[in-house]
Write a protein that holds these residues in place. Structure first.
Motif, PDB file in Angstrom:
ATOM      1  N   GLU A  34       0.857  -0.957   0.185  1.00 13.88           N
ATOM      2  CA  GLU A  34      -0.530   0.254  -0.167  1.00 13.88           C
ATOM      3  C   GLU A  34       1.472   0.808   0.082  1.00 13.88           C
ATOM      4  O   GLU A  34       1.502   1.598   0.683  1.00 13.88           O
ATOM      5  CB  GLU A  34      -1.290  -0.157   1.592  1.00 13.88           C
ATOM      6  CG  GLU A  34      -1.511   1.159   1.325  1.00 13.88           C
ATOM      7  CD  GLU A  34      -2.899   0.982   0.231  1.00 13.88           C
ATOM      8  OE1 GLU A  34      -3.953   0.416   0.168  1.00 13.88           O
ATOM      9  OE2 GLU A  34      -2.701   2.376  -0.204  1.00 13.88           O
ATOM     10  N   LEU A  40      -4.533  -2.199  -1.224  1.00 15.01           N
ATOM     11  CA  LEU A  40      -5.366  -3.680  -0.643  1.00 15.01           C
ATOM     12  C   LEU A  40      -6.146  -3.685  -0.606  1.00 15.01           C
ATOM     13  O   LEU A  40      -7.377  -4.260  -0.635  1.00 15.01           O
ATOM     14  CB  LEU A  40      -4.931  -3.188   1.087  1.00 15.01           C
ATOM     15  CG  LEU A  40      -2.869  -3.024   1.421  1.00 15.01           C
ATOM     16  CD1 LEU A  40      -2.974  -2.512   2.267  1.00 15.01           C
ATOM     17  CD2 LEU A  40      -3.153  -4.632   0.400  1.00 15.01           C
ATOM     18  N   THR A  41      -6.865  -2.660  -0.653  1.00 12.68           N
ATOM     19  CA  THR A  41      -8.466  -2.329  -0.832  1.00 12.68           C
ATOM     20  C   THR A  41      -9.417  -3.545  -2.095  1.00 12.68           C
ATOM     21  O   THR A  41      -9.657  -4.064  -1.981  1.00 12.68           O
ATOM     22  CB  THR A  41      -9.107  -0.690  -0.857  1.00 12.68           C
ATOM     23  OG1 THR A  41      -8.890  -0.392  -0.156  1.00 12.68           O
ATOM     24  CG2 THR A  41     -10.507  -1.239  -0.978  1.00 12.68           C
ATOM     25  N   HIS A  59      -9.250 -10.089   5.325  1.00 13.31           N
ATOM     26  CA  HIS A  59      -8.355  -9.465   5.777  1.00 13.31           C
ATOM     27  C   HIS A  59      -7.466  -9.413   4.548  1.00 13.31           C
ATOM     28  O   HIS A  59      -6.868 -10.837   4.305  1.00 13.31           O
ATOM     29  CB  HIS A  59      -7.929  -9.803   7.061  1.00 13.31           C
ATOM     30  CG  HIS A  59      -9.229 -10.124   7.620  1.00 13.31           C
ATOM     31  ND1 HIS A  59      -8.895  -8.459   8.128  1.00 13.31           N
ATOM     32  CD2 HIS A  59      -9.765 -10.596   8.421  1.00 13.31           C
ATOM     33  CE1 HIS A  59     -10.234  -8.444   9.212  1.00 13.31           C
ATOM     34  NE2 HIS A  59     -10.843  -9.792   9.342  1.00 13.31           N
ATOM     35  N   ARG A 162     -12.240   2.477   1.776  1.00 11.99           N
ATOM     36  CA  ARG A 162     -10.676   1.948   1.610  1.00 11.99           C
ATOM     37  C   ARG A 162     -10.329   1.031   2.607  1.00 11.99           C
ATOM     38  O   ARG A 162     -10.258   2.206   4.167  1.00 11.99           O
ATOM     39  CB  ARG A 162      -9.792   3.269   1.915  1.00 11.99           C
ATOM     40  CG  ARG A 162      -9.809   4.149  -0.177  1.00 11.99           C
ATOM     41  CD  ARG A 162      -8.054   3.240  -0.314  1.00 11.99           C
ATOM     42  NE  ARG A 162      -7.159   3.129   0.416  1.00 11.99           N
ATOM     43  CZ  ARG A 162      -6.127   5.017   0.110  1.00 11.99           C
ATOM     44  NH1 ARG A 162      -6.774   5.538  -1.398  1.00 11.99           N
ATOM     45  NH2 ARG A 162      -5.124   4.779   0.690  1.00 11.99           N
ATOM     46  N   ASP A 164      -7.260   1.265   4.593  1.00 14.93           N
ATOM     47  CA  ASP A 164      -6.395   1.497   5.329  1.00 14.93           C
ATOM     48  C   ASP A 164      -7.091   2.764   6.022  1.00 14.93           C
ATOM     49  O   ASP A 164      -6.407   3.667   6.973  1.00 14.93           O
ATOM     50  CB  ASP A 164      -5.013   1.593   4.608  1.00 14.93           C
ATOM     51  CG  ASP A 164      -5.732   2.593   2.851  1.00 14.93           C
ATOM     52  OD1 ASP A 164      -6.500   2.645   2.548  1.00 14.93           O
ATOM     53  OD2 ASP A 164      -4.535   3.480   3.163  1.00 14.93           O
ATOM     54  N   ASP A 167      -8.171   4.134  10.791  1.00 17.55           N
ATOM     55  CA  ASP A 167      -7.103   4.205  11.170  1.00 17.55           C
ATOM     56  C   ASP A 167      -6.039   5.806  11.252  1.00 17.55           C
ATOM     57  O   ASP A 167      -6.020   5.350  11.998  1.00 17.55           O
ATOM     58  CB  ASP A 167      -6.067   2.983  11.144  1.00 17.55           C
ATOM     59  CG  ASP A 167      -6.397   1.762  11.962  1.00 17.55           C
ATOM     60  OD1 ASP A 167      -7.357   2.027  12.425  1.00 17.55           O
ATOM     61  OD2 ASP A 167      -6.026   0.940  11.702  1.00 17.55           O
ATOM     62  N   LYS A 168      -6.172   5.573  10.046  1.00 19.69           N
ATOM     63  CA  LYS A 168      -5.529   7.264   9.817  1.00 19.69           C
ATOM     64  C   LYS A 168      -6.055   8.157   9.985  1.00 19.69           C
ATOM     65  O   LYS A 168      -5.885   9.381  10.493  1.00 19.69           O
ATOM     66  CB  LYS A 168      -4.966   7.231   8.008  1.00 19.69           C
ATOM     67  CG  LYS A 168      -4.184   6.311   7.306  1.00 19.69           C
ATOM     68  CD  LYS A 168      -3.311   6.230   6.342  1.00 19.69           C
ATOM     69  CE  LYS A 168      -2.842   4.911   5.705  1.00 19.69           C
ATOM     70  NZ  LYS A 168      -2.775   4.948   4.699  1.00 19.69           N
ATOM     71  N   VAL A 174      -0.123   4.349  12.087  1.00 22.35           N
ATOM     72  CA  VAL A 174       0.330   3.257  10.888  1.00 22.35           C
ATOM     73  C   VAL A 174       1.428   3.516   9.995  1.00 22.35           C
ATOM     74  O   VAL A 174       1.750   2.746   9.636  1.00 22.35           O
ATOM     75  CB  VAL A 174      -1.069   3.235   9.630  1.00 22.35           C
ATOM     76  CG1 VAL A 174      -2.455   2.930  11.269  1.00 22.35           C
ATOM     77  CG2 VAL A 174      -1.270   4.347   8.773  1.00 22.35           C
ATOM     78  N   GLN A 347       3.823   0.992   5.642  1.00 23.13           N
ATOM     79  CA  GLN A 347       3.726   2.478   4.771  1.00 23.13           C
ATOM     80  C   GLN A 347       4.773   3.743   5.281  1.00 23.13           C
ATOM     81  O   GLN A 347       4.491   3.842   6.327  1.00 23.13           O
ATOM     82  CB  GLN A 347       2.004   2.244   5.131  1.00 23.13           C
ATOM     83  CG  GLN A 347       1.806   3.283   3.849  1.00 23.13           C
ATOM     84  CD  GLN A 347       0.273   3.922   4.077  1.00 23.13           C
ATOM     85  OE1 GLN A 347      -0.270   3.518   4.297  1.00 23.13           O
ATOM     86  NE2 GLN A 347      -0.272   4.980   2.830  1.00 23.13           N
TER      87      GLN A 347
ATOM     88  N   CYS B  97      -2.753   8.397   0.621  1.00 23.62           N
ATOM     89  CA  CYS B  97      -1.438   7.613   1.468  1.00 23.62           C
ATOM     90  C   CYS B  97      -1.701   8.252   2.834  1.00 23.62           C
ATOM     91  O   CYS B  97      -1.955   7.233   3.935  1.00 23.62           O
ATOM     92  CB  CYS B  97       0.195   8.034   1.006  1.00 23.62           C
ATOM     93  SG  CYS B  97       0.585   9.899   1.958  1.00 23.62           S
TER      94      CYS B  97
END
Lengths: 697, 149
Positions: A34, A40-41, A59, A162, A164, A167-168, A174, A347, B97
């Motif tokens: 990623e 990843l999505t 996952h 998405r 990821d 979490d962001k 991450v 990442q 990102c």
């Protein structure tokens, strides 16, 4: 040779790709990473579709040496095409094997949300009941039937989250920069002032335990448990270091001239001009030269990596696009057995190609070797990143054409000069393309750049026009002695080649008094190219004043993209503002519609930034673009309205799209500026000074 | 020991007073949303709220931060419930990102605190100090415009 995706030929063991876990969740592995591009999505959606499960049940595990499949480098807009194809096929096999466990005629069974129903079953069952916790122990040697795309429920829909992102947005750490280990040291490097400076002396006596510092050749590192203290040490050590300049960076000649002067070899990419025309003496009636400067990847977070050497094992946490490449590079540089090196992808900030990630990984490993047992988190400073990343190379493109009496092109010439676009670490070669290797004692020189002649290699990527011209001569001119370090920047040569082709198409259209859309259509046979062009014009409601067109198919075999740009040019200041962009694209079978749009639009905005603002500045003593003031990029108040439309082809293969809009956007912008002002800008960036120069020509 | 008023709590940190707040938050307080990007107030990745106003924390010394009420991205949600701005950015996939995302979210939060219906110009001006290299700007702007309606 089987028809399997290459990744499955390299890693045929199904258990490396997919596992049904005891809790009913499904783990799918990819060797791709990623980078912010949403891969990843996409992998999750492909797996969910093929298995007929809810995407949330899947996952995705990504990129760790020795664990996930080795899928080389995450680059070239290839991940959906290659890893996506492998995951789809692996999931099709997993589905077939699981259904065969409960039925002699698995094709009759239905699966919905992982629940299996159909004739011959006493009661519904599930993947979990059939396979949970049990390996498949199966080697894929032949392809199996995949799901009929007409039955897709997941792919192509526009509302996927998405995986990821939550979490962001919650602030979970991450990124590689956020790693924390007990007893961890923070490391900073003190770099020379330029490529051509060598360390004479440095005084490290000011560094007292428990802080650490070491010098190896011209490589200086400082470490402290207190990160801010590490930055202060780096600054004070840097101030004390005495360097000798061994040579100067050639900086006197304008880059387009330098490129011509340093041409080392030329290769015909396409030459279908009849033999009785001597190739070197082709004369064309209309000619134009285009260029771009060195461009920065400009990751928002400076490169970083972590490493620990303990019990003879070097563990590295790296944001590298190629964890296997960096593993073998480390083995070569540190004289270690690659089996004793483990690289775990974590990442970083978006890289847009080969930035400082590999260099920082090597820096971290060197620091870890100097502090055995201790985990070390190394970060570059902003100035490190700006001055030491490998830039996207400067390019010069010379175009020429003859027009027939009917106003069509009958001879087309395209000459492209550039430095190597490939400076990734290439373990096993005599040199080494990571910064630290050049600085340490007993290190390595950079590899001698060599031209690559694959059909879509860097310099001549997209040098082949999408248009049909009777006679064409396309020449790649490989240039050595690059003043600055270079490597792969998103889209490689395609951005400048397409910028030149699309600008020149407008110049030719003007020469025969034809509107640019009609002129393009007259030279197009590819129905998918025609379709995206028609779609973008429809979306924009025409290509009238202050608007320009751009079109390309990335690498002449991946995603089609057409762009209309609309500009407002301030006649007093000569400043260009892009007010609107329209994008139409055909990426074949759409996986993640929103993710695709995100990539297309992001690439277009980045290309606007390159075209309007960016040029790496340097002089004889070093790179002078050291921060965001000396290397400005596009800002929020300069962002156009963007509208994007996708032509979905579920029946066709997916086409990589991450780099599809850089070239068409660049061409559309230059054409819009001409449409608005009558001024033809041929040299990036289109700053007010450049516009005035072009207007004076 | 320096007292910080951080996300509604009072906490004591041990760091030299000249340490930039960004380092203190990341390394002493476990606040990883605050990103180091330029350390020169040029990119916005380290933005926090000081007395409800967005400020770069990369150059703000700990001693100057101790008197102020600090809020980071972590302080915008109520437990598991995201703030409206975070939710708008999340549901619009307004990121690539994500390195610039928390600074942008914090600045946008401050904007919506002072103006529940900001215009396009209000939004881009509020975010103008924030760099994004992925080109996610259009979807950030769209997400916030949608929220402003």
């Amino acid at each position: 040779m089987s028809n399997l995706p290459g990744s499955l030929i390299r890693t045929p063991d199904l258990d490396r790709w997919i596992a049904i876990e005891n809790d009913g969740s499904i783990t799918v592995s990819t060797g791709k990473v990623e980078l912010g591009q949403g891969i990843l999505t996409a992998i999750q959606l492909i797996a969910a579709e093929e298995l007929d499960v809810d995407p949330d049940q899947v996952h995705v595990r990504s990129a760790e040496t020795g664990i996930t499949p080795n899928e080389m480098v995450t680059a070239g807009s290839m991940s959906v095409e290659t890893s996506g194809a492998a995951v789809r096929q692996a999931c099709a096999w997993a589905r077939r094997l699981m259904l065969s466990e409960v039925s002699d005629d698995p094709a009759q069974l239905e699966v919905s949300n992982g629940v299996v129903t159909g004739p011959g079953l006493n009661a519904p069952t599930s993947y979990t009941e059939i396979q949970a916790g049990t390996p498949f122990k199966f080697q894929i040697v032949d392809p199996t039937q995949e799901k009929d795309p007409s039955k897709y429920k997941v792919l192509g829909r526009d509302n996927h989250a998405r995986i990821d992102l939550e979490d962001k947005i919650r602030g979970v750490g991450v990124f590689v920069h956020d790693l924390e280990f007990p007893n961890m040291l923070h490391a900073r490097i003190v770099r020379p002032p330029s490529y051509h400076h060598r360390l004479e002396t440095v005084d490290l006596t000011q560094i007292e335990a428990p802080d650490l510092g070491f010098v190896d050749g011209s490589f200086i590192a400082v470490m402290s448990t207190d990160e801010y203290r590490a930055t202060r040490l780096a600054e004070s050590v840097g101030n004390m270091a005495i360097w000798t300049q061994t040579r100067e960076i050639p900086a006197d000649k304008p880059l387009p001239d330098y490129l011509v002067a340093h041409e080392a070899s030329a290769f015909p990419i396409l030459d279908n001009v009849p033999q009785d025309v001597p190739p070197r003496s082709l004369t064309t009636a209309i000619n134009a030269v285009y260029s771009r400067p060195y461009l920065m990847h400009g990751s928002l977070g400076p490169s970083a990596a972590a490493a620990q050497l303990a019990d003879g094992i070097l563990t590295v946490w790296s944001p590298s696009q190629g964890i296997e490449l960096i593993r073998h590079t480390l083995a070569q540089l540190l004289a270690m057995d690659a089996k004793t090196i483990r690289v775990i992808y974590v990442q970083g900030a978006g890289c847009y190609g080969h930035n400082g990630a590999d260099d920082a990984t090597v820096d971290a490993a060197l620091c870890a070797r100097a502090a055995p047992g201790r985990p070390v988190l190394l970060k570059w400073s902003r100035a490190d990143e700006h001055q030491w990343e490998p830039y996207g190379p400067a390019m010069r493109v010379g175009m020429g054409a003859n027009l027939s009496g009917s106003g069509n092109v009958d001879l087309w010439t395209h000459d492209v000069w550039s430095f190597s676009h490939v400076g990734r670490p290439a373990p096993g070669r005599s040199g080494m393309d990571v910064v630290a290797a050049w600085h340490i004692d007993d290190g390595f020189q950079p590899n001698e750049p060599t031209p690559r002649l694959g059909s879509e290699s860097g310099i001549h990527r997209n040098a082949l026009p999408i248009y049909e011209f009777p006679d064409q001569q396309i020449v790649k001119r490989f240039v050595t002695d690059s003043p600055l370090r270079t490597s792969a920047l998103r889209s490689l040569g395609a951005q400048c080649n397409v910028f030149a082709i699309e600008s020149f198409m407008d110049e030719l259209a003007l020469a025969v008094d034809t509107d640019p859309l009609t002129f393009r259509m007259r030279h197009l046979r590819d129905t998918r190219a025609i379709a995206v062009l028609e779609r973008v014009v429809e979306l924009a409601g025409g290509v009238s004043d202050s608007r320009g067109l751009g079109l390309a198919q990335y690498k002449n075999r991946q995603c089609y993209a057409a762009v209309v740009a609309e500009v407002v040019v301030d006649t007093t200041t000569a400043e260009v503002r892009v007010s609107h962009l329209w994008i139409a694209a055909d990426a074949g079978r759409v996986v993640d519609r929103d993710g695709l749009i995100n990539q297309l639009e992001g690439g277009a905005i980045q290309a606007l930034s390159w075209c309007l603002k960016e040029a790496v500045a340097f002089n004889r003593d070093g790179v002078t673009s050291r921060d965001w003031e000396t290397y400005p990029i596009l800002r929020f108040n300069e962002i156009p309205i963007v509208e994007t439309d996708i032509i979905d082809h579920p029946e066709l293969e997916s086409l990589g799209a991450g780099e599809a809009t850089q070239g068409p956007t660049s061409g559309a912008l230059a054409n819009a500026i001409h449409s608005a002002t009558g001024v033809r800008v041929r040299h990036l960036p289109f700053t007010p000074e450049r516009l005035r120069e072009a207007a004076a020509d | 020991m320096t007292e910080l008023q951080l996300n509604g709590e009072s906490i004591a940190v041990e760091a030299i007073e000249t340490t930039p707040l960004a380092y203190v938050l990341r390394n002493e307080c476990g606040i990883k949303s605050v990103k180091l990007g330029c350390e020169a107030e040029q990119c916005g990745a380290c933005t926090v709220l000081a007395d409800d106003r967005p400020v770069p924390s990369c150059t703000l010394a700990l001693s100057d931060a101790s008197e102020r009420r600090l809020t980071t991205l972590e302080g915008l949600a109520r437990g598991d419930v995201l703030s409206a701005v975070q939710n708008a950015l999340l549901t619009s996939n307004a990121s690539q990102c994500g390195y610039c995302l928390s600074g942008i979210a914090v600045a946008a939060y401050a904007l919506f605190q002072t103006n529940a219906h900001p215009t396009h110009n209000n939004i881009v001006n509020a975010l103008d100090g924030h760099l994004c290299r992925c080109g996610a700007h259009p979807r950030v702007i769209r997400a916030l415009e949608q929220l402003a309606k």
